[in-house]
Design a protein around this motif. Structure first.
Motif, mmCIF file in Angstrom:
data_model
loop_
_atom_site.group_PDB
_atom_site.id
_atom_site.type_symbol
_atom_site.label_atom_id
_atom_site.label_comp_id
_atom_site.label_asym_id
_atom_site.label_seq_id
_atom_site.Cartn_x
_atom_site.Cartn_y
_atom_site.Cartn_z
ATOM 1 N N PRO A 351 0.799 -1.311 -0.109
ATOM 2 C CA PRO A 351 0.017 0.121 0.125
ATOM 3 C C PRO A 351 1.020 1.360 0.112
ATOM 4 N N LYS A 352 0.387 2.284 -0.467
ATOM 5 C CA LYS A 352 1.183 3.269 -0.686
ATOM 6 C C LYS A 352 0.543 4.701 -0.305
ATOM 7 N N ASP A 353 -0.856 4.582 0.215
ATOM 8 C CA ASP A 353 -1.419 5.800 0.784
ATOM 9 C C ASP A 353 -1.066 6.032 2.052
ATOM 10 N N PRO A 354 -1.133 7.210 2.486
ATOM 11 C CA PRO A 354 -0.985 7.607 4.163
ATOM 12 C C PRO A 354 -1.852 6.695 5.039
ATOM 13 N N GLY A 355 -0.931 6.134 6.053
ATOM 14 C CA GLY A 355 -1.785 5.677 7.251
ATOM 15 C C GLY A 355 -1.789 4.333 7.201
ATOM 16 N N TYR A 356 -2.959 3.567 7.793
ATOM 17 C CA TYR A 356 -2.969 2.266 8.210
ATOM 18 C C TYR A 356 -3.997 1.548 7.354
ATOM 19 N N SER A 357 -4.381 2.131 6.210
ATOM 20 C CA SER A 357 -5.570 1.711 5.333
ATOM 21 C C SER A 357 -6.828 1.496 6.173
ATOM 22 N N THR A 358 -7.180 2.185 7.141
ATOM 23 C CA THR A 358 -8.167 1.906 8.125
ATOM 24 C C THR A 358 -9.598 2.703 7.820
ATOM 25 N N GLU A 359 -9.367 3.666 6.956
ATOM 26 C CA GLU A 359 -10.660 4.507 6.639
ATOM 27 C C GLU A 359 -11.469 4.069 5.907
ATOM 28 N N MET A 360 -12.736 4.005 6.091
ATOM 29 C CA MET A 360 -13.874 3.408 5.638
ATOM 30 C C MET A 360 -14.520 4.662 4.872
ATOM 31 N N LYS A 361 -15.580 4.118 3.778
ATOM 32 C CA LYS A 361 -16.046 5.230 3.077
ATOM 33 C C LYS A 361 -17.284 5.603 3.864
ATOM 34 N N GLU A 362 -17.388 6.859 4.014
ATOM 35 C CA GLU A 362 -18.463 7.245 4.817
ATOM 36 C C GLU A 362 -20.064 6.645 4.420
ATOM 37 N N GLU A 363 -20.230 6.670 3.173
ATOM 38 C CA GLU A 363 -21.302 6.306 2.576
ATOM 39 C C GLU A 363 -21.598 4.735 2.939
ATOM 40 N N SER A 364 -20.394 3.932 2.917
ATOM 41 C CA SER A 364 -20.679 2.571 3.365
ATOM 42 C C SER A 364 -21.043 2.318 4.847
ATOM 43 N N VAL A 365 -20.226 3.486 5.485
ATOM 44 C CA VAL A 365 -20.468 3.286 7.107
ATOM 45 C C VAL A 365 -21.955 3.512 7.336
ATOM 46 N N LYS A 366 -22.652 4.690 6.945
ATOM 47 C CA LYS A 366 -23.924 5.104 7.049
ATOM 48 C C LYS A 366 -24.948 4.097 6.614
ATOM 49 N N LYS A 367 -24.869 3.567 5.415
ATOM 50 C CA LYS A 367 -25.714 2.404 4.838
ATOM 51 C C LYS A 367 -25.667 1.329 5.886
ATOM 52 N N HIS A 368 -24.709 0.875 6.404
ATOM 53 C CA HIS A 368 -24.549 -0.431 7.319
ATOM 54 C C HIS A 368 -24.324 -0.284 8.745
ATOM 55 N N GLN A 369 -24.618 1.104 9.292
ATOM 56 C CA GLN A 369 -24.684 1.276 10.659
ATOM 57 C C GLN A 369 -25.744 0.426 11.247
ATOM 58 N N TYR A 370 -25.760 -0.090 12.364
ATOM 59 C CA TYR A 370 -26.565 -0.951 13.080
ATOM 60 C C TYR A 370 -27.204 -0.229 14.294
ATOM 61 N N PRO A 371 -28.495 -0.180 14.346
ATOM 62 C CA PRO A 371 -29.532 -0.894 13.485
ATOM 63 C C PRO A 371 -30.097 0.073 12.613
ATOM 64 N N ASP A 372 -29.687 1.311 12.511
ATOM 65 C CA ASP A 372 -30.728 2.126 11.801
ATOM 66 C C ASP A 372 -30.075 2.436 10.314
#
Ligand SMILES: C[C@H](O)[C@@H](O)CC(=O)C(=O)O
Ligand SMILES: [Mg+2]
Length: 385
Positions: A351-372
């Protein structure tokens, strides 16, 4: 150097309904919904630097129950994983580049440039677990295995431990497809029992599966049973089967004891289970001291993204060897990450991007947030009926 102060912290319960397709199922966890506690720490620094952290769980496990210590009851599909991989993007470097700079690793400097070049060109060798979850039919297993072979995969892990006849049939399918021999590093079969057996049962069961020539049996028994692993190892190594464990080991002390007791032949760090990069690094160093290959656990939510930094670092600066080493890969959920892993020719490309590759896409987080989140709003009423 103070660049800013923490201005906001958010923790979100993100879950993916993987159980619907039988993905991720094994002898102990029959219906996992791959999930994560996802933490973002924002700052008021001018450059907007932030830290993203993730801890993989199997669904219910995201609901941390502080009254329960340690592992959940056997068979508890939702038990929490311990440990957090939280790393910022300071310095604009990939995590593995920052780690490689540490001065105590002077010895690993010899040949480092060549190994770096080699990694950039060829990547770090991987094996796939995606074909043989316990929730898949034989047809699905065959179809996924055929496709994986076409895509260049040569090393396959199969879930075992629930039913011996079932295991024999599934291991035979894989053996038939990948070829009869256990060659040095190509066309390998690994087996994973996910803690299902007690010690005598593990030895007996694996003696019957030995004819399929597995490179290792993973988590044959409780991950806390260090001496039990040593007993199993003593019995199975003469049959050509190594013991692999570590995905549930939560600190360096457990690994130290496993190594001292000669209880494993393959050491499986888990980037989230071991809290912090530092804890992972101390285990890499101990493995080097004991000359035991590190073959990380990955998959889940974001584990491949994180662990690629650690294992490539291990090769470049610590182990300097690829012998008997291979990193797990699971082909799930990478599309939800801002900097997903890149696999080429069955290898992790650095991997060459900064950091530990942990960042999730905000759109995915919103869609899959539990339970709402949208996904769960649709699923939950149906599940309740
Ligand atoms: C419940 C998880 O899917 C587990 O089966 C993963 C695992 O053991 C592995 O990938 O190894
Ligand atoms: Mg496993």
């Amino acid at each position: 150097m103070v660049r800013g102060r923490i201005s906001r912290l958010s923790v979100r319960d993100v879950r993916f309904p993987t159980s619907l397709g039988g993905h991720g199922a094994d002898a102990m966890h029959t219906d996992p919904d791959y999930s994560a506690a996802y933490v973002v720490i924002e700052t008021d620094a001018e450059d907007g630097i932030k830290g993203c952290g993730i801890t993989f769980t199997l669904g219910k496990g995201t609901e941390v129950d502080w009254s329960r210590k340690g592992r959940g009851a056997p068979g508890d599909s939702g038990r929490p994983k311990r440990g957090v991989g939280l790393v910022g993007q300071a310095g604009g470097k990939a995590c593995l580049e920052v780690t490689c700079g540490h001065e105590i690793l002077q010895k690993g400097q010899i040949g480092k440039k060549e190994r770096e070049k080699q990694m950039l060109a060829q990547g770090y060798p991987a094996y796939t677990t995606s074909c043989a979850w316990l929730g898949y039919s034989d047809d699905t297993l065959k179809q996924l295995c055929a496709q994986a072979l076409k895509d260049g995969w040569t090393r396959f892990k199969v879930k075992v431990g629930a039913d011996l006849q079932d295991d024999m049939r599934r291991c035979q399918i894989i053996r038939d497809m990948i070829g009869p021999e256990k060659t040095l590093s190509l066309f390998l079969q690994m087996m994973d029992a996910n803690q299902r057996w007690d010690v005598p049962e593990a030895v007996e069961w694996m003696s019957k599966l030995a004819k399929f020539k597995p490179l290792w049996i993973e988590e044959p028994t409780s991950p806390d049973d260090i001496l039990g692993h040593a007993t199993i190892s003593k019995a199975l190594v003469p049959l050509g089967i190594g013991i692999a464990t570590g995905e549930q080991c939560h600190n360096r002390v457990i690994f130290k004891q496993l190594l001292q007791a000669k209880a494993l032949q393959f050491l499986q760090i888990d980037s989230c289970r071991l809290g912090s990069v530092n804890e992972n690094l101390s285990v890499l160093l101990m493995a080097k001291k004991f000359e035991i290959p590190v073959c990380p656990h990955a998959g889940g939510v974001g584990l491949c993204e994180l662990v690629q930094h650690l294992i490539i670092f291990d090769y470049i600066s610590v182990s300097a060897s690829l012998e008997n080493r291979v990193c797990e890969y699971v082909d799930h959920l990478h599309e939800h990450f801002k900097y997903p892993v890149m696999i080429q020719r069955a290898s992790y490309m650095p991997p060459k991007d900064p950091g530990y590759s942990t960042e999730m896409k905000e759109e995915s987080v919103k869609k899959h947030q539990y339970p709402d989140g949208e996904v769960w709003k649709k699923l939950l009423p149906a599940q309740e009926n």
